[in-house]
Structure formats: structure tokens, C-alpha cells
Design a protein around this motif. Structure first.
Motif, PDB file in Angstrom:
ATOM      1  N   LYS A  45       0.832  -1.209   0.000  1.00  0.00           N
ATOM      2  CA  LYS A  45       0.000   0.000   0.000  1.00  0.00           C
ATOM      3  C   LYS A  45       0.860   1.250   0.000  1.00  0.00           C
ATOM      4  N   ASP A  61      -7.988 -11.085  -9.206  1.00  0.00           N
ATOM      5  CA  ASP A  61      -8.457 -10.713  -7.860  1.00  0.00           C
ATOM      6  C   ASP A  61      -7.430  -9.849  -7.137  1.00  0.00           C
ATOM      7  N   ILE A  64      -7.498  -6.280  -8.566  1.00  0.00           N
ATOM      8  CA  ILE A  64      -8.634  -5.530  -8.019  1.00  0.00           C
ATOM      9  C   ILE A  64      -8.335  -5.068  -6.596  1.00  0.00           C
ATOM     10  N   GLU A  65      -7.711  -5.958  -5.810  1.00  0.00           N
ATOM     11  CA  GLU A  65      -7.345  -5.590  -4.440  1.00  0.00           C
ATOM     12  C   GLU A  65      -6.344  -4.434  -4.439  1.00  0.00           C
ATOM     13  N   SER A  66      -5.347  -4.491  -5.322  1.00  0.00           N
ATOM     14  CA  SER A  66      -4.339  -3.433  -5.370  1.00  0.00           C
ATOM     15  C   SER A  66      -4.963  -2.080  -5.704  1.00  0.00           C
ATOM     16  N   VAL A  67      -5.895  -2.074  -6.644  1.00  0.00           N
ATOM     17  CA  VAL A  67      -6.570  -0.817  -6.992  1.00  0.00           C
ATOM     18  C   VAL A  67      -7.296  -0.255  -5.771  1.00  0.00           C
ATOM     19  N   SER A  68      -7.897  -1.140  -4.979  1.00  0.00           N
ATOM     20  CA  SER A  68      -8.640  -0.689  -3.792  1.00  0.00           C
ATOM     21  C   SER A  68      -7.718  -0.094  -2.734  1.00  0.00           C
ATOM     22  N   LEU A  69      -6.422  -0.445  -2.782  1.00  0.00           N
ATOM     23  CA  LEU A  69      -5.462   0.067  -1.807  1.00  0.00           C
ATOM     24  C   LEU A  69      -4.933   1.449  -2.187  1.00  0.00           C
ATOM     25  N   THR A  71      -5.176   5.144  -2.549  1.00  0.00           N
ATOM     26  CA  THR A  71      -5.980   6.274  -2.073  1.00  0.00           C
ATOM     27  C   THR A  71      -5.464   7.608  -2.597  1.00  0.00           C
ATOM     28  N   HIS A  84      -9.965  -5.547 -15.694  1.00  0.00           N
ATOM     29  CA  HIS A  84     -10.646  -4.287 -16.009  1.00  0.00           C
ATOM     30  C   HIS A  84     -10.842  -4.043 -17.498  1.00  0.00           C
ATOM     31  N   ARG A 110      -6.430   5.349 -15.463  1.00  0.00           N
ATOM     32  CA  ARG A 110      -6.679   3.914 -15.358  1.00  0.00           C
ATOM     33  C   ARG A 110      -6.685   3.316 -16.758  1.00  0.00           C
TER      34      ARG A 110
END
Length: 316
Positions: A45, A61, A64-69, A71, A84, A110
Motif C-alpha cells: 500500500k 483478484d 482488483i485488491e491493489s486498486v482498492s489500496l 488512495t 478491467h 486507469r
């Protein structure tokens, strides 16, 4: 000024290749993570949010998790996974797709890198659909053969250490006709139905051929090979990385088309073959180049305002 770049998944095939392509570039500072820490969420992160641009070379998966991290709204992301590619909020990473695509990539935070098979098919079929040679309802039929490096480290090991009787021949796969690149083929070409597509792996490490089959009576316009080549040349006239083969006599005389001739470049070649009733359009590219890492670096250059061809080889 140096741009900070982090490759999340730097120890996989695509990530390693991107690292290799960027490690000696003066304007890039590569942020790295020790392999023992690659599953440490806090360390990832921190790196994801301190970079100017992030490459995601991960399973879907995990991408997707990395994108959510992330900020930090200033971080630009290039995703090499499938996650994506049909997401309207992400820009598809073929700059040559349309006259507007390069600007879309430049202004996007993106971007998703196309699949290697999808790149070959889409770049062969997009001009024909755009110029209304093919209807969007046309059932496209395509076969592809690729080097085993596309299967990652485990497949590379199997081919380089396995028995010839098992790995020595061309091996079709995804025989349930549900290959993971089909959704993006349909989505990007705006087709009513997904293509009938079968891929295969050959006993060579790098390179690929993507072969699309057309019947002349199935075309909306009465075109032969020469007219289609002229159409391709006009569509891709200003593109450094796209080469249209006008004279394919050498291939016809030998009877063979080498899938490895674009290796270690970011070039994609299109050639056309015909008889009285049918046509075959073949895209040749490096599955690790224009089919993966090269395409990612090309998009990075555009997104960071650098010379688009910097660090990328072009087949002469």
C-alpha cells in the motif's frame, strides 16, 4: 525530474520484463519490494500510493485488491490482468485502435493492457469493422498460436524441463470455447456475438500468430487481398509499431510463416492471404512485447508525456 514507477507483481513474467525494460531509463525511478514482502499489504500500500505510475502484473483478484489500496488520486495505473478490460471506467491500452484512443490513454489514470490474443485479433478486425467491410453481427473465426512464455513461470518450466513427447507439439487449449480474452474481443469490437476462437501453445518460447478467417461472400464490400491491404495501410498510416506486409511472396514460396520474427520488439505485422473464395488475415507479434510488457510500456510513455517509442524496439 524522475517518475516513480512501481511494478506490483514484479517477480512474474510480465513484471520481470517491464523491470528489464525500465531499469536503465534515466527518467524512471523504479520502486521495488522484496519478494518476501510481496504479500505484505501495508508495504504494498505504501509503494502503491507513493508512485507516479503503477503497473499491476497480478492475477485478476489481486489486481482488483491493489486498486482498492490506492488512495492517492494522482497515481496512474496500468493493469496487465484481465480484471478491467471490459470496465467502462478504464481505457483500453491500444493507442492505434482509433484516432482518439491515444488521447484517451494520455488523459486517463486507469489503463488496461490488452490480452495478447485479443491484440492480434482486434487490430486485424477493427479497420474492417470501422470501414463497414464486416457487420458487427458477423461471426468472426480465429485461431492463434503463441509461445509458451505466455503461460508464466510454471509453463516455462514445464516446456524447458519436460519430455518432448508431452510438450513438443502444438497444443490447443480453452477447448470449452470460453477463453478469457473473448469478453474484451467482443466488447472492444462492439460485436453482437463473441468470436469463435481457439488458441494453442507451440514449442517455442516467444512470439505468436493470430489468424482470422473470412469468406469473401461474407464481406459487405467486394474486396480482394490488395484492396484490404490498401485499407489497412490507410488506417494505420501514421503508426510506428504497425507494419502492413504488402508483398508476402516469401511466405507463399516457403509455405511457412515464422511466429518469432517480431520477437523482442513492440511491432505488430499484418499480412493477408487469399484464394478465390476466402481470406486469412494474420497478425504477428511478440506475446511478451506488443502482447504484454511492450504494450504496457508504450502506454506508460503516453501517460507520462514521454516519447511514445522510448525504450521500445521496432522491427525493420
Amino acid at each position: 525530474m524522475k517518475f516513480k514507477v512501481f511494478v506490483d507483481g514484479q517477480h512474474g513474467t510480465t513484471g520481470l520484463k517491464i523491470h528489464e525494460m525500465l531499469e536503465n531509463r534515466d527518467e524512471i525511478e523504479l520502486l521495488t519490494i522484496d519478494e518476501k514482502d510481496k504479500k505484505n499489504t501495508e508495504k504494498r500500500k505504501e509503494l502503491l500510493n507513493s508512485a507516479d505510475l503503477v503497473f499491476l502484473c497480478l492475477p485478476d483478484d489481486a489486481a482488483i485488491e491493489s486498486v482498492s489500496l490506492i488512495t492517492n488520486e494522482n497515481v496512474k495505473v496500468i493493469d496487465a490482468s484481465t480484471a478491467h478490460r471490459t470496465n467502462k471506467e478504464w481505457t483500453y491500452g491500444i493507442p492505434e485502435l482509433t484516432i482518439k484512443q491515444r488521447d484517451k490513454i494520455k488523459n486517463s489514470k486507469r489503463v488496461c493492457v490488452p490480452g495478447c490474443h485479443a491484440s492480434g485479433l482486434i487490430m486485424a478486425m477493427k479497420p474492417l469493422i470501422k470501414e463497414k467491410v464486416l457487420n458487427k453481427s458477423h461471426k468472426i473465426i480465429c485461431h492463434s498460436i503463441t509461445g509458451y512464455s505466455g503461460g508464466g513461470s510454471s509453463m516455462i518450466s514445464e516446456y524447458e524441463n519436460g519430455e518432448f513427447e508431452v510438450f513438443g507439439a502444438q497444443r490447443p487449449y480453452a477447448l470449452a470455447l470460453n477463453h478469457k480474452h473473448l469478453p474484451e474481443m467482443k466488447y472492444i469490437l462492439k460485436l453482437k456475438n463473441a468470436p469463435l476462437f481457439t488458441p494453442s501453445v507451440g514449442n517455442f518460447k516467444q512470439g505468436m500468430l493470430v489468424m482470422s478467417y473470412l469468406t469473401k461472400k461474407g464481406l459487405n464490400k467486394k474486396l480482394n487481398k490488395d484492396k484490404i491491404i490498401k485499407l489497412y495501410k490507410e488506417y494505420y498510416k501514421d503508426e510506428l509499431f504497425i507494419k502492413i506486409i504488402e508483398n508476402n511472396d516469401e511466405y507463399l514460396e516457403s509455405g511457412f510463416l515464422n511466429p518469432m520474427r517480431c520477437n523482442n520488439t513492440n511491432s505488430l505485422e499484418i499480412s493477408v492471404y487469399e484464394n478465390q473464395t476466402d481470406l486469412v488475415v494474420i497478425s504477428r507479434l511478440d506475446n511478451l512485447g506488443k502482447g504484454a510488457s511492450g504494450a504496457a510500456v508504450q502506454c506508460m510513455n503516453i501517460m507520462l508525456g514521454l516519447e511514445e517509442r522510448k525504450g521500445l524496439e521496432i522491427k525493420i
